[in-house]
Design a protein around this motif. Sequence first.
Motif, short mmCIF file in Angstrom:
data_model
loop_
_atom_site.label_atom_id
_atom_site.label_comp_id
_atom_site.label_asym_id
_atom_site.label_seq_id
_atom_site.Cartn_x
_atom_site.Cartn_y
_atom_site.Cartn_z
N SER A 278 0.82 -1.22 0.00
CA SER A 278 0.00 0.00 0.00
C SER A 278 0.85 1.26 0.00
N SER A 279 2.01 1.20 -0.59
CA SER A 279 2.85 2.39 -0.60
C SER A 279 3.62 2.52 -1.91
N SER A 280 3.31 3.58 -2.67
CA SER A 280 4.06 3.79 -3.92
C SER A 280 5.51 4.14 -3.62
N MET A 314 -1.24 10.23 -8.44
CA MET A 314 -1.99 9.19 -7.73
C MET A 314 -3.37 9.08 -8.35
N THR A 317 -5.82 6.95 -6.24
CA THR A 317 -6.25 7.69 -5.06
C THR A 317 -7.28 8.76 -5.45
N GLY A 357 3.42 9.16 -1.31
CA GLY A 357 2.84 7.84 -1.57
C GLY A 357 3.07 6.87 -0.42
N VAL A 358 2.35 7.08 0.66
CA VAL A 358 2.47 6.18 1.81
C VAL A 358 1.09 5.60 2.14
N GLY A 360 -2.48 4.84 3.32
CA GLY A 360 -3.57 5.58 3.94
C GLY A 360 -3.59 7.08 3.74
N ILE A 361 -2.70 7.59 2.91
CA ILE A 361 -2.67 9.05 2.75
C ILE A 361 -3.93 9.54 2.04
N GLY A 362 -4.50 8.67 1.21
CA GLY A 362 -5.68 9.06 0.43
C GLY A 362 -6.84 9.51 1.30
N ASP A 391 -7.01 0.83 -0.37
CA ASP A 391 -5.68 1.43 -0.48
C ASP A 391 -4.76 0.52 -1.28
N ARG A 394 -5.79 0.87 -4.92
CA ARG A 394 -5.48 2.15 -5.57
C ARG A 394 -3.97 2.35 -5.69
N ASN A 398 -1.88 3.43 -8.86
CA ASN A 398 -0.95 4.57 -8.84
C ASN A 398 0.38 4.20 -9.48
N1 ASP Z 1 -1.22 4.38 -0.51
C1 ASP Z 1 -1.29 5.17 -1.70
C2 ASP Z 1 0.06 5.23 -2.37
O1 ASP Z 1 1.06 5.03 -1.74
C3 ASP Z 1 -1.81 6.53 -1.44
C4 ASP Z 1 -3.23 6.46 -0.93
O2 ASP Z 1 -4.13 6.39 -1.77
O3 ASP Z 1 -3.46 6.42 0.26
O4 ASP Z 1 0.13 5.48 -3.56
#
Ligand code: ASP
Length: 430
Positions: A278-280, A314, A317, A357-358, A360-362, A391, A394, A398
């Motif tokens: 879950s982290s780009s 993103m 997101t 891109g971490v 849960g940031i969305g 997440d 998405r 991303n």
């Molecule tokens: N987790 C997503 C990312 O790292 C960002 C998000 O949608 O929370 O690309």
Amino acid sequence: MTNLFKLFLRTRLHTKILLGLLVGIPVGLLLGPRAEYIRPIGDLFIRLIRMIVVPLVFASLFVGTASLGNIRKLGRIGVKTITYYLCTTAIAIMIGLALGNAVRPGSGLDEDTKAQLLASYQTEALEKIEIARQKPSVVETLIRIVPANPVESLAEANMLQIIFFALLMGIAVTLVPGNKGKPLIDFFDAVSEAMIQMVHIVMKLAPIGVLALIAAVVGKFGAEILFSLLKYSLVVIAGLAIHMLVVYSTAVRFLARRGPLEFFRGIRPAQLIAFSTSSSNATLPVTMECAEENLGVSEEVSSFVLPLGATINMDGTALYQGVAAIFIAQVYGLPLTFVDQLTIVLMATLASIGAAGVPGIGIITLAMVLETLGLPLEGIALILGVDRLLDMCRTAVNVTGDTSAALIVASTEGEPVLPSSEGGLKADER
Ligand code: ASP
């Protein structure tokens, strides 16, 4: 048994990762909340790849810019990349909005479920809202691209600042008279090569890391919550699938003039790692590796386009934010006008630029979108329960968007991308 083991060793990396993912699901179901015990293995894997991000991005972007030695080309690549990112993000949100309006996922949610969701996730929602309120403004975000202290940027893994400094240093080193700058370029070239080798080593752990991560997510996840938010989750997932399969395939086919199937095959390891972590940002080393080795994108292009994409692009997101905003408005019975929906497009695009891109940031940037629209912020409590699952999906989108940009920019720059299978797809075979 030994034959089975030998077969496993010979299996391609992405197949092993997929296997890890598939095995992780029943393991998570079986262990339930106890799957948390194996989570440290997954966390260890994430830390190992995250460890590579900063030195890899800095070194390869510096070397890439220095060896490009052509500011005009750099500007052209920058304009193409940012234009592509903005356009695909806007398309993504529009898909989300269109689906949200057509399917109306929020209209079927009964009052009991609503009250229950709001009660269970209220505290978590308030925390997210608080974080969103502390976010800097757009102007501030733009100013902060210039680091006051590059060492701090590296220490904090501030991607935009690292990109800015590496680009400027890459340009500056080419202006140093004589051959004086060469040792510096050679040094960072060696750093970048060593980091790529490190990715190869760490990726050996990917199947087991992915297994542990998926098991932990599945174990913690209550099936009932998915059920009550099934319509909403399905709309988000359908939108993501449309964006991935239609928009990226079309872009790869018509802008890069390459086969979408080969493109998707080449980036599979990156998609799987993005899905499980879950982290780009954490996926970056793998994304860069796939783009360079499987798609044949040059280091100059990949080291600029991909780290930039992990931060500012993103699409998944943004699409999810479109659906989520509509969902919340529908649950609260608040109509969204056309202008409101245009505001969502604008805000979600801007929000995706400012966010890293971490995981849960969305949902945090969603709070910013809701605030602009005047929608009830506590509404995010309604969707928090399925956020982790969405997440994962998405983030995979991303990363796909970032790699499609790398391929398109490289091909329009005349690079021999997506070489035939004899030359490419090395990571697949490892
Ligand atoms: N987790 C997503 C990312 O790292 C960002 C998000 O949608 O929370 O690309």
